[in-house]
Design an enzyme around this catalytic site. Structure first.
Site, PDB file in Angstrom:
ATOM      1  CG  LEU A 190      -1.914  -1.103   1.382  1.00  0.00           C
ATOM      2  CD1 LEU A 190      -2.499  -1.119   2.795  1.00  0.00           C
ATOM      3  CD2 LEU A 190      -3.013  -0.922   0.335  1.00  0.00           C
ATOM      4  CB  ALA A 229       3.379  -0.392   2.577  1.00  0.00           C
ATOM      5  CB  SER A 258      10.119   5.086  -0.961  1.00  0.00           C
ATOM      6  OG  SER A 258       9.087   5.123  -1.882  1.00  0.00           O
ATOM      7  CB  SER A 315       3.206  -3.426  -7.757  1.00  0.00           C
ATOM      8  OG  SER A 315       3.378  -4.357  -8.752  1.00  0.00           O
TER       9      SER A 315
HETATM   10  P1  ADP Z   1       5.679   3.849   0.304  1.00  0.00           P
HETATM   11  O1  ADP Z   1       6.909   4.023  -0.556  1.00  0.00           O
HETATM   12  O2  ADP Z   1       5.295   2.403   0.477  1.00  0.00           O
HETATM   13  O3  ADP Z   1       4.524   4.700  -0.130  1.00  0.00           O
HETATM   14  P2  ADP Z   1       7.206   5.316   2.232  1.00  0.00           P
HETATM   15  O4  ADP Z   1       8.496   4.544   2.321  1.00  0.00           O
HETATM   16  O5  ADP Z   1       7.183   6.557   1.389  1.00  0.00           O
HETATM   17  O6  ADP Z   1       6.038   4.319   1.781  1.00  0.00           O
HETATM   18  O7  ADP Z   1       6.721   5.729   3.695  1.00  0.00           O
HETATM   19  C1  ADP Z   1       6.709   4.815   4.774  1.00  0.00           C
HETATM   20  C2  ADP Z   1       6.685   5.584   6.097  1.00  0.00           C
HETATM   21  O8  ADP Z   1       6.589   4.649   7.175  1.00  0.00           O
HETATM   22  C3  ADP Z   1       7.940   6.418   6.314  1.00  0.00           C
HETATM   23  O9  ADP Z   1       7.578   7.614   6.931  1.00  0.00           O
HETATM   24  C4  ADP Z   1       8.753   5.515   7.281  1.00  0.00           C
HETATM   25  O10 ADP Z   1       9.623   6.268   8.089  1.00  0.00           O
HETATM   26  C5  ADP Z   1       7.673   4.841   8.101  1.00  0.00           C
HETATM   27  N1  ADP Z   1       8.048   3.525   8.656  1.00  0.00           N
HETATM   28  C6  ADP Z   1       7.870   3.121   9.930  1.00  0.00           C
HETATM   29  N2  ADP Z   1       8.315   1.867  10.129  1.00  0.00           N
HETATM   30  C7  ADP Z   1       8.768   1.434   8.937  1.00  0.00           C
HETATM   31  C8  ADP Z   1       9.376   0.226   8.492  1.00  0.00           C
HETATM   32  N3  ADP Z   1       9.584  -0.834   9.307  1.00  0.00           N
HETATM   33  N4  ADP Z   1       9.718   0.134   7.201  1.00  0.00           N
HETATM   34  C9  ADP Z   1       9.500   1.175   6.355  1.00  0.00           C
HETATM   35  N5  ADP Z   1       8.962   2.338   6.700  1.00  0.00           N
HETATM   36  C10 ADP Z   1       8.592   2.502   7.994  1.00  0.00           C
END
Ligand code: ADP
Length: 178
Positions: A12, A15, A18, A85
Site C-alpha cells: 500500500l 507501507a 521507498s 503494484s
Molecule cells: P511507500 O513508498 O510504500 O509509499 P514510504 O516509504 O514513502 O512508503 O513511507 C513509509 C513511512 O513509514 C515512512 O515515513 C517511514 O519512516 C515509516 N516507517 C515506519 N516503520 C517502517 C518500516 N519498518 N519500514 C519502512 N517504513 C517505515
C-alpha cells in the site's frame, strides 16, 4: 561476475516501499550487486506520464516498468521496483517479462490503518477529504500476493530490519520457491 536480480516490491501507499528500498541499496552493494531504485512517482513524471490510475493504465504502467527492469538486468544492474503494484495479474506479467528465475516478488506488508496513520505524503488525508479518487486500498483494489518470494511485516520493526530480512532470505538468489 555477481548476478543481478529484480526486487519487485508491492504494498500500500505508506507501507514503506521507498524507505526500505533505500535501506536495501547498501546491503545489496555489500553483496557485490549494483542496485538501482525504480521509483513509481519518478517514472510517472516521465516515461509513464500519459498514464492515469484506471486498471488499464496501472497495468500498462507496470508493463513498462517491467520492460525497464529487464533492460537494467541485461546491463548487470539489480532494479528495486518500489511501486504499489496492486494487481496480481500485472505482477505475474512482470515476472514473465523479467524472467522468473531473477524476479523476486516482495510484499511490504503493512495494514491499511497503519499506512494511513503514517501518511508520509499526506495522500490519505486528501483521499478522506474527497480530493483523490481511485486510491489503492480505499477506492481501488489492492490484491495482496498469495505466494510472494518474501513477506516483510513493517509494524514495530525498523526499515533496516526489513531490508536485512530481504537480503537474508533472497540475497545471492538462493530461491526456495516451489
Ligand atoms: P511507500 O513508498 O510504500 O509509499 P514510504 O516509504 O514513502 O512508503 O513511507 C513509509 C513511512 O513509514 C515512512 O515515513 C517511514 O519512516 C515509516 N516507517 C515506519 N516503520 C517502517 C518500516 N519498518 N519500514 C519502512 N517504513 C517505515
Amino acid at each position: 561476475m555477481t548476478q543481478a536480480f529484480c526486487y519487485w516490491f508491492t504494498g500500500l501507499s505508506g507501507a514503506g516501499k521507498s524507505t526500505i528500498a533505500g535501506e536495501l541499496v547498501p546491503l545489496l552493494r555489500e553483496r557485490g550487486e549494483n542496485p538501482f531504485i525504480l521509483d513509481g512517482d519518478v517514472l510517472r513524471q516521465g516515461l509513464c506520464r500519459d498514464l492515469g490510475f484506471s486498471e488499464a493504465d496501472r497495468t500498462e504502467n507496470q508493463r513498462r516498468v517491467a520492460e525497464v527492469a529487464a533492460i537494467l538486468l541485461q546491463a548487470g544492474v539489480s532494479p528495486i521496483v518500489a511501486f504499489i503494484s496492486p494487481l496480481a495479474n500485472a505482477r505475474e506479467e512482470a515476472r514473465r517479462i523479467v524472467g522468473t528465475e531473477r524476479f523476486f516478488e516482495i510484499y511490504i506488508n503493512t495494514p491499511l490503518d497503519v499506512a494511513e496513520a503514517r501518511d508520509p505524503k499526506g495522500l490519505y488525508k486528501k483521499v478522506r477529504a474527497g480530493l483523490i479518487s481511485e486510491f489503492t486500498g480505499i477506492s481501488s483494489p489492492f490484491e495482496a500476493p498469495e505466494r510472494a518470494d518474501c513477506v516483510v511485516p513493517t509494524v514495530d520493526r525498523t526499515p533496516y530490519e526489513c531490508a536485512r530480512q530481504i537480503v537474508d532470505e533472497l540475497g545471492g538468489g538462493k530461491k526456495e520457491r516451489n
